[in-house]
Design a protein around this motif. Structure first.
Motif, PDB file in Angstrom:
ATOM      1  N   GLY A 253       0.826  -1.204   0.000  1.00 40.77           N
ATOM      2  CA  GLY A 253       0.000   0.000   0.000  1.00 40.77           C
ATOM      3  C   GLY A 253       0.856   1.248   0.000  1.00 40.77           C
ATOM      4  O   GLY A 253       1.846   1.336  -0.719  1.00 40.77           O
ATOM      5  N   ASN A 254       0.481   2.200   0.857  1.00 42.98           N
ATOM      6  CA  ASN A 254       1.199   3.464   0.952  1.00 42.98           C
ATOM      7  C   ASN A 254       2.271   3.410   2.033  1.00 42.98           C
ATOM      8  O   ASN A 254       2.189   2.619   2.970  1.00 42.98           O
ATOM      9  CB  ASN A 254       0.223   4.596   1.263  1.00 42.98           C
ATOM     10  N   VAL A 255       3.262   4.307   1.912  1.00 40.69           N
ATOM     11  CA  VAL A 255       4.311   4.457   2.926  1.00 40.69           C
ATOM     12  C   VAL A 255       4.376   5.922   3.330  1.00 40.69           C
ATOM     13  O   VAL A 255       4.488   6.804   2.470  1.00 40.69           O
ATOM     14  CB  VAL A 255       5.684   3.991   2.403  1.00 40.69           C
ATOM     15  N   VAL A 256       4.311   6.164   4.632  1.00 37.65           N
ATOM     16  CA  VAL A 256       4.479   7.512   5.181  1.00 37.65           C
ATOM     17  C   VAL A 256       5.597   7.457   6.212  1.00 37.65           C
ATOM     18  O   VAL A 256       5.530   6.676   7.173  1.00 37.65           O
ATOM     19  CB  VAL A 256       3.186   8.026   5.845  1.00 37.65           C
ATOM     20  N   ILE A 257       6.639   8.257   6.001  1.00 37.34           N
ATOM     21  CA  ILE A 257       7.765   8.338   6.944  1.00 37.34           C
ATOM     22  C   ILE A 257       7.808   9.783   7.429  1.00 37.34           C
ATOM     23  O   ILE A 257       8.226  10.690   6.699  1.00 37.34           O
ATOM     24  CB  ILE A 257       9.091   7.931   6.277  1.00 37.34           C
ATOM     25  N   GLN A 258       7.367   9.992   8.640  1.00 34.82           N
ATOM     26  CA  GLN A 258       7.113  11.357   9.096  1.00 34.82           C
ATOM     27  C   GLN A 258       8.379  12.188   9.241  1.00 34.82           C
ATOM     28  O   GLN A 258       8.369  13.392   8.988  1.00 34.82           O
ATOM     29  CB  GLN A 258       6.333  11.323  10.413  1.00 34.82           C
ATOM     30  N   GLU A 259       9.476  11.570   9.639  1.00 33.98           N
ATOM     31  CA  GLU A 259      10.699  12.351   9.874  1.00 33.98           C
ATOM     32  C   GLU A 259      11.723  12.196   8.765  1.00 33.98           C
ATOM     33  O   GLU A 259      12.827  12.696   8.878  1.00 33.98           O
ATOM     34  CB  GLU A 259      11.314  11.954  11.224  1.00 33.98           C
ATOM     35  N   GLY A 267      19.628   2.428   2.146  1.00 30.93           N
ATOM     36  CA  GLY A 267      18.207   2.494   2.468  1.00 30.93           C
ATOM     37  C   GLY A 267      17.352   2.497   1.212  1.00 30.93           C
ATOM     38  O   GLY A 267      17.714   3.064   0.180  1.00 30.93           O
ATOM     39  N   ARG A 268      16.180   1.851   1.318  1.00 33.25           N
ATOM     40  CA  ARG A 268      15.315   1.720   0.146  1.00 33.25           C
ATOM     41  C   ARG A 268      13.858   1.631   0.596  1.00 33.25           C
ATOM     42  O   ARG A 268      13.554   0.968   1.597  1.00 33.25           O
ATOM     43  CB  ARG A 268      15.695   0.475  -0.656  1.00 33.25           C
ATOM     44  N   VAL A 269      12.978   2.286  -0.156  1.00 35.35           N
ATOM     45  CA  VAL A 269      11.543   2.212   0.082  1.00 35.35           C
ATOM     46  C   VAL A 269      10.870   1.810  -1.223  1.00 35.35           C
ATOM     47  O   VAL A 269      11.083   2.449  -2.254  1.00 35.35           O
ATOM     48  CB  VAL A 269      10.969   3.552   0.576  1.00 35.35           C
ATOM     49  N   GLU A 270      10.063   0.750  -1.174  1.00 37.67           N
ATOM     50  CA  GLU A 270       9.295   0.308  -2.335  1.00 37.67           C
ATOM     51  C   GLU A 270       7.831   0.229  -1.934  1.00 37.67           C
ATOM     52  O   GLU A 270       7.505  -0.345  -0.890  1.00 37.67           O
ATOM     53  CB  GLU A 270       9.762  -1.062  -2.822  1.00 37.67           C
ATOM     54  N   ALA A 271       6.954   0.803  -2.763  1.00 42.63           N
ATOM     55  CA  ALA A 271       5.529   0.803  -2.445  1.00 42.63           C
ATOM     56  C   ALA A 271       4.712   0.676  -3.711  1.00 42.63           C
ATOM     57  O   ALA A 271       5.043   1.257  -4.742  1.00 42.63           O
ATOM     58  CB  ALA A 271       5.141   2.075  -1.701  1.00 42.63           C
TER      59      ALA A 271
END
Length: 477
Positions: A253-259, A267-271
């Motif tokens: 789904g979605n990814v939210v990283i507040q800071e 580092g890696r983000v997949e969505a």
């Protein structure tokens, strides 16, 4: 003087009185007692047959202690109650129970690897289930066996209690009433006496050695940070209230990283949904939809929809950003930056990824086919000479089947590569909207067109014209 002789009279002895017996039955009819009155004046004792007949006459027909009756007849005890019959007690049924099909303990246990080492990142804190999975099974109670009192009347056994399925949140009972099922994907857990399925997994602090990697079928909320070397993998959304510090996040789904994201070059983000973070530095972000952040430094961003890097101090430095539709940003580069930033629109990140992986997959299949061809040639030569061992004809057939499957796979991969290349060629329309400045050292790519910026552009939109290539116009927004 009377001389008549006198005579004395002896009284007759009393007649003999035989022994007599009395049978008494307890009020609950579970015991029968025998009391014998002793014989008198040489009367006879009661034999075993007489005692048995007396029991039958009084209705005592079950649980007769024949050994006791025989012993009493042989060596009678008088005027004392003797237990001569006892009820056959009922056998209670076995209570029902619940069989659990998941570990009920959430103790962190590192995974032992085949080589004997221990993986402290796989702690097994989460037990994932799919909707419809059986969580618990009810084992029905078994009925007891009836007993019988001394008069032959049945004694009902104690009714065994039936188990109750521990129905909780996001669970349901099967139609036959014997199974507890998961009603949704998520983590199964026992809360008090109920079994529930949580579709949100919450990490109260950081993702680190205390939690290990997180693999969850629902949504994940991390109240702290995700540290280097650790992974959060969720089929739903991922929310990190702290930072991503060199870790990896994968979400369906979605990814939210507040800071924000400090990738430390790993580092890696997949969505499959959107990605939002305060900033991204030294990391890679890949979304099949949209990405929004406030700063991008030395990073790679790929989006299947739009990329927005906006805010009062938003900027792009030394980064490569790819979007299928549009890129909206404030500043690109700086007056003093030397390393270029590349902004590309019109390309799908999925196509870019396949363009990178397909040649490697094709090479691997071709190598496998080459190895198989050499083995098949060798085995077929042995077959022609009738030198195959007993097990080798089967191995030859297996290799021939594997070769056919690998050839089909190779054709499919080559066709996919051709298709991706064609889509990459026909793509290439979108916009780059700069709300601040695009400094020298910026490169704009739209489809096959490429524009190297050598002087500052302010408040400019870059788009592609079929006739003129990349053209500029005032920014929108």
């Amino acid at each position: 003087m009377d001389t008549t002789p006198t005579t004395s009279t002896t009284p007759a002895p009393p007649p003999p009185v035989d022994a007599k017996a009395e049978i008494s039955i307890a009020p609950d009819r579970k015991k029968a007692f025998l009391k014998i009155r002793p014989p008198e004046h040489g009367g006879a004792d009661l034999d075993s047959a007489a005692l048995q007949a007396l029991l039958t006459e009084r209705g005592v027909v079950t649980g007769i202690l024949t050994d006791v009756v025989a012993q009493t007849a042989a060596n009678p005890q008088y005027s004392v109650p003797i237990l001569v019959a006892a009820a056959l007690e009922p056998v209670a049924g076995v209570p029902g129970r619940v069989q659990y099909h998941f570990p009920r303990s959430r103790e962190a246990r590192p995974q032992l690897l085949p080589n004997g080492s221990v993986d402290y990142k796989q702690l097994g804190l989460i037990h994932n289930v799919r909707a419809g999975d059986v969580l618990c099974t009810k084992i029905p109670a078994t009925p007891g066996t009836p007993g019988m009192d001394v008069t032959g009347q049945p004694i009902a056994p104690k009714q065994a209690a039936e188990a109750v399925l521990p129905v909780g949140k996001n669970t349901s009972i099967s139609q036959d009433g014997l199974c507890l099922l998961a009603a949704t994907d998520g983590q199964v857990d026992q809360v008090n006496r109920s079994v529930c399925v949580q579709n949100v997994f919450e990490v109260s602090e950081n993702v680190d050695l205390s939690t290990g990697n997180i693999h969850f079928l629902g949504n994940v909320v991390v109240k702290g940070n995700v540290f280097s070397g650790f992974e959060v993998n969720a089929e739903g959304n991922v929310t990190v209230k702290g930072c991503l510090e060199g870790g990896v996040i994968k979400a369906g789904g979605n990814v939210v990283i507040q800071e924000g994201v400090n990738g430390k070059n790993v580092g890696r983000v997949e969505a499959e949904g959107d990605i939002r973070c305060k900033y991204v530095q030294n990391a890679t972000l890949v979304s099949f939809l949209n990405i929004e952040t406030g700063m991008c430094i030395n990073s790679t961003i790929q989006a299947g929809g739009n990329v927005r890097i906006v805010g009062a101090h938003a900027g792009i430095l030394s980064s490569r950003i790819t979007a299928r539709n549009s890129i909206e940003c404030r500043d690109i580069g700086s007056a003093t930056a030397t390393q270029e930033s590349i902004l590309e629109v019109g390309s799908d990140p999925h196509n870019l990824l396949r363009m990178d992986t397909l040649p490697k997959e094709i090479t691997a299949v071709q190598k496998n086919l080459g190895d198989l061809e050499r083995l098949i040639t060798y085995f077929e030569a042995l077959k022609a000479q009738n030198r195959l061992r007993e097990d080798q004809p089967t191995k030859l057939l297996q290799m021939l089947a594997t070769r056919a499957a690998q050839q089909e796979k190779l054709v499919a991969l080559q066709m996919e590569l051709t298709d991706v290349e064609q889509r990459m060629t026909t793509a290439g329309y979108g916009t780059v909207n700069v709300l601040g400045s695009a400094y020298a050292g910026t490169r704009i790519v739209i489809g096959p067109e490429n524009l190297q910026i050598h002087s500052e552009y302010k408040y400019t939109q870059f788009s592609r014209s079929p006739e003129k290539g990349i053209v500029t116009s005032p920014a929108k927004g």
